[in-house]
Design a protein around this motif. Structure first.
Motif, PDB file in Angstrom:
ATOM      1  N   ASP A  90      35.602  44.061  32.903  1.00 57.18           N
ATOM      2  CA  ASP A  90      36.673  43.119  33.211  1.00 57.18           C
ATOM      3  C   ASP A  90      37.105  43.369  34.659  1.00 57.18           C
ATOM      4  N   ILE A  91      36.934  42.382  35.517  1.00 55.11           N
ATOM      5  CA  ILE A  91      37.322  42.524  36.921  1.00 55.11           C
ATOM      6  C   ILE A  91      38.588  41.710  37.150  1.00 55.11           C
ATOM      7  N   ARG A  92      39.652  42.390  37.496  1.00 55.21           N
ATOM      8  CA  ARG A  92      40.948  41.757  37.679  1.00 55.21           C
ATOM      9  C   ARG A  92      41.030  41.007  39.005  1.00 55.21           C
ATOM     10  N   ASP A  93      42.134  40.293  39.176  1.00 55.05           N
ATOM     11  CA  ASP A  93      42.362  39.587  40.438  1.00 55.05           C
ATOM     12  C   ASP A  93      42.460  40.592  41.588  1.00 55.05           C
ATOM     13  N   ALA A  94      41.923  40.203  42.718  1.00 56.62           N
ATOM     14  CA  ALA A  94      41.905  41.092  43.883  1.00 56.62           C
ATOM     15  C   ALA A  94      43.272  41.142  44.558  1.00 56.62           C
ATOM     16  N   ALA A  95      43.600  42.309  45.090  1.00 57.06           N
ATOM     17  CA  ALA A  95      44.801  42.486  45.912  1.00 57.06           C
ATOM     18  C   ALA A  95      44.379  42.396  47.369  1.00 57.06           C
ATOM     19  N   LEU A  96      44.799  41.345  48.063  1.00 59.86           N
ATOM     20  CA  LEU A  96      44.396  41.113  49.449  1.00 59.86           C
ATOM     21  C   LEU A  96      45.505  41.524  50.410  1.00 59.86           C
ATOM     22  N   SER A  97      45.177  42.347  51.383  1.00 58.78           N
ATOM     23  CA  SER A  97      46.142  42.675  52.437  1.00 58.78           C
ATOM     24  C   SER A  97      46.291  41.471  53.356  1.00 58.78           C
ATOM     25  N   ALA A 241      49.253  49.397  54.595  1.00 59.86           N
ATOM     26  CA  ALA A 241      50.306  49.842  53.676  1.00 59.86           C
ATOM     27  C   ALA A 241      50.223  49.056  52.371  1.00 59.86           C
ATOM     28  N   GLU A 242      49.863  47.766  52.464  1.00 53.78           N
ATOM     29  CA  GLU A 242      49.753  46.926  51.268  1.00 53.78           C
ATOM     30  C   GLU A 242      48.587  47.375  50.395  1.00 53.78           C
ATOM     31  N   GLY A 243      47.464  47.740  51.028  1.00 55.49           N
ATOM     32  CA  GLY A 243      46.327  48.230  50.263  1.00 55.49           C
ATOM     33  C   GLY A 243      46.638  49.542  49.570  1.00 55.49           C
ATOM     34  N   GLU A 244      47.318  50.421  50.296  1.00 57.49           N
ATOM     35  CA  GLU A 244      47.727  51.694  49.690  1.00 57.49           C
ATOM     36  C   GLU A 244      48.621  51.447  48.488  1.00 57.49           C
ATOM     37  N   ALA A 245      49.577  50.530  48.623  1.00 57.75           N
ATOM     38  CA  ALA A 245      50.498  50.241  47.523  1.00 57.75           C
ATOM     39  C   ALA A 245      49.754  49.700  46.304  1.00 57.75           C
ATOM     40  N   ALA A 246      48.757  48.852  46.529  1.00 56.12           N
ATOM     41  CA  ALA A 246      47.972  48.298  45.416  1.00 56.12           C
ATOM     42  C   ALA A 246      47.178  49.389  44.714  1.00 56.12           C
ATOM     43  N   VAL A 379      38.336  46.863  36.380  1.00 56.29           N
ATOM     44  CA  VAL A 379      38.255  47.173  37.807  1.00 56.29           C
ATOM     45  C   VAL A 379      39.187  46.225  38.560  1.00 56.29           C
ATOM     46  N   ARG A 380      39.879  46.758  39.559  1.00 58.44           N
ATOM     47  CA  ARG A 380      40.716  45.913  40.421  1.00 58.44           C
ATOM     48  C   ARG A 380      40.193  45.969  41.845  1.00 58.44           C
ATOM     49  N   PRO A 381      39.674  44.860  42.390  1.00 58.51           N
ATOM     50  CA  PRO A 381      39.251  44.850  43.796  1.00 58.51           C
ATOM     51  C   PRO A 381      40.463  44.897  44.723  1.00 58.51           C
ATOM     52  N   VAL A 382      40.282  45.552  45.860  1.00 57.36           N
ATOM     53  CA  VAL A 382      41.343  45.644  46.871  1.00 57.36           C
ATOM     54  C   VAL A 382      40.736  45.302  48.224  1.00 57.36           C
ATOM     55  N   GLY A 383      41.259  44.254  48.858  1.00 60.73           N
ATOM     56  CA  GLY A 383      40.744  43.805  50.156  1.00 60.73           C
ATOM     57  C   GLY A 383      41.624  44.299  51.286  1.00 60.73           C
ATOM     58  N   GLN A 384      41.472  45.582  51.642  1.00 57.58           N
ATOM     59  CA  GLN A 384      42.241  46.144  52.757  1.00 57.58           C
ATOM     60  C   GLN A 384      41.669  45.727  54.097  1.00 57.58           C
ATOM     61  N   PHE A 385      40.348  45.582  54.160  1.00 62.15           N
ATOM     62  CA  PHE A 385      39.688  45.251  55.425  1.00 62.15           C
ATOM     63  C   PHE A 385      39.497  43.745  55.476  1.00 62.15           C
ATOM     64  N   ARG A 386      40.583  43.087  55.767  1.00 63.06           N
ATOM     65  CA  ARG A 386      40.677  41.631  55.708  1.00 63.06           C
ATOM     66  C   ARG A 386      39.497  40.949  56.396  1.00 63.06           C
ATOM     67  N   TRP A 387      38.889  40.000  55.683  1.00 62.52           N
ATOM     68  CA  TRP A 387      37.790  39.167  56.193  1.00 62.52           C
ATOM     69  C   TRP A 387      36.523  39.951  56.542  1.00 62.52           C
ATOM     70  N   SER A 388      36.422  41.194  56.067  1.00 61.86           N
ATOM     71  CA  SER A 388      35.184  41.944  56.289  1.00 61.86           C
ATOM     72  C   SER A 388      34.402  42.006  54.985  1.00 61.86           C
ATOM     73  N   THR A 389      33.161  42.484  55.057  1.00 60.63           N
ATOM     74  CA  THR A 389      32.346  42.642  53.853  1.00 60.63           C
ATOM     75  C   THR A 389      32.595  43.989  53.183  1.00 60.63           C
TER      76      THR A 389
END
Length: 399
Positions: A90-97, A241-246, A379-389
């Motif tokens: 189950d892959i949850r919604d991603a947290a995007l910085s 900071a947002e990625g760390e919080a997620a 699993v929860r995806p986290v997009g700390q590196f905005r717009w990168s792969t």
């Protein structure tokens, strides 16, 4: 292929759009159509890139994707890596910085004639892109680039490339210059004046033997879980900071009410300090400066954290040692935690929070844990590196 072109159905690992027939199309978003000549008919998920340096600058590869398609890219990368090991999750919604939130970055600097250029290298190239704007760096970091060009004009070698590390700390911006020297009096004075004018938290220079602090009016710290922790120059910090919080929020959900927790690859204590003060924590880290900072901060805050300077690749915790803990937190480097995970799979530890910055090595380690009797809950995806792969995640395992 029809006159309207083949529809793009996904995005490959390196950022190209993929059509239903397997064709790769650079700078195509899901829902776009690719004509026979390679031109793109933009669809609903194709946005106008906000930065003038895109797609030349290698700092971003996916500025042409809107948020829903970028979030799906993160989820698809994780799902694809797991499927290669026969694992469904189950892959949850991603947290995007958000844009302009990166508080840590390493840029490159070089001399071109009388000019100093600072920025990221071009995509799939060693060519340096001189950064005139940036949609990912925190504004406090970006504002330093123009004055840094003036400072570095007297410091950069005539040939070659140097690095400029920027980190936003509690006291302001921490600057680490690598691959250059400052030995003469005039340069030393210019560094001091620069640091004072721009209210830097610290300025250090690494000439090849490690960072040497040249300016630090007060000890530099980063607050983790409400605890100020001494920040060694060049130490690892979550990118936003947002990625760390997620990641912290997700870790807390996984660990739950466990009162004995092991934090492995603990770094400065991002997760150890985020646990309730009553929790007894064993924190292991191979970087000496980081674990000493963690230990000192824990003692000062009177937290029940035992800090251990330990290389978990060469000396992983054994299955018997791991069995003492009600939960284990893993946050390894990109190489994953193959040796430690093998012991964890043989242990009786009931819960594992796995934080990863590499879906491939995560999937490999997840397969080992599942073979050892654990279940990958979600699993929860986290997009700390905005717009990168670059893809990060937090995953819940239970036995």
């Amino acid at each position: 292929m029809s006159d309207e072109g083949e529809r793009v159905i996904g995005v490959a690992a390196r950022g190209d759009g993929i059509t239903a027939d397997g064709r790769h199309a650079p700078l195509a978003a899901p829902g776009d159509r690719v004509r026979a000549d390679g031109s793109i008919i933009e669809g609903a998920h194709h946005q106008t890139p906000p930065c003038r340096h895109f797609p030349e600058c290698g700092g971003c590869q996916l500025q042409h994707l809107d948020d829903p398609s970028y979030a799906k890219f993160l989820s698809d990368r994780i799902g694809s890596a797991l499927s290669q090991h026969g694992i469904e999750a189950d892959i949850r919604d991603a947290a995007l910085s958000p844009p302009r939130s990166r508080r840590r970055a390493t840029l490159h600097a070089e001399r071109r004639g009388r000019q100093v250029h600072i920025g990221f290298t071009a995509e799939r190239s060693h060519q340096l892109v001189d950064m005139m704007e940036c949609e990912i760096l925190h504004p406090e970091l970006f504002r330093l680039l123009s004055p840094l060009r003036g400072l570095l004009a007297a410091m950069l070698p005539r040939t070659g490339r140097s690095d400029v590390g920027l980190t936003l700390t509690d006291q302001g911006v921490d600057v680490l210059l690598t691959g250059m020297s400052a030995d003469d009096l005039a340069t030393i004075e210019s560094i001091t004046g620069f640091a004072r004018r721009h209210s830097l938290a610290r300025l250090s220079i690494d000439e090849g033997l490690g960072p040497e602090t040249r300016w630090e009016p007060e000890p530099v710290t980063i607050t983790l879980g409400g605890v100020p922790v001494a920040m060694p120059a060049g130490a690892f910090l979550q990118a936003t900071a947002e990625g760390e919080a997620a990641l912290v929020e997700t870790m807390r959900e996984i660990v739950g009410d466990a009162m004995m927790v092991a934090d492995l690859f603990a770094g400065l204590g991002t997760f150890a300090f985020a646990l309730p003060p009553a929790t007894k924590v064993y924190a292991a880290e191979a970087a000496r400066d980081a674990i000493l900072s963690l230990k000192t901060a824990a003692n000062r805050a009177q937290r029940q954290i035992f800090a251990d300077h330990r290389d978990l690749y060469r000396r992983p915790l054994t299955a018997q040692e791991l069995g003492r803990f009600a939960a284990v937190i893993l946050d390894p480097p990109r190489a994953g935690a193959k040796e430690q995970v093998a012991e964890l799979a043989r242990s009786t530890t009931p819960r594992v929070a796995y934080i990863s910055c590499n879906p491939s090595t995560f999937a490999r380690d997840a397969a080992t844990l599942c073979e050892g009797g654990m279940r990958l809950d979600w699993v929860r995806p986290v997009g700390q590196f905005r717009w990168s792969t670059h893809v990060e995640l937090a995953a819940s395992f239970s036995r």
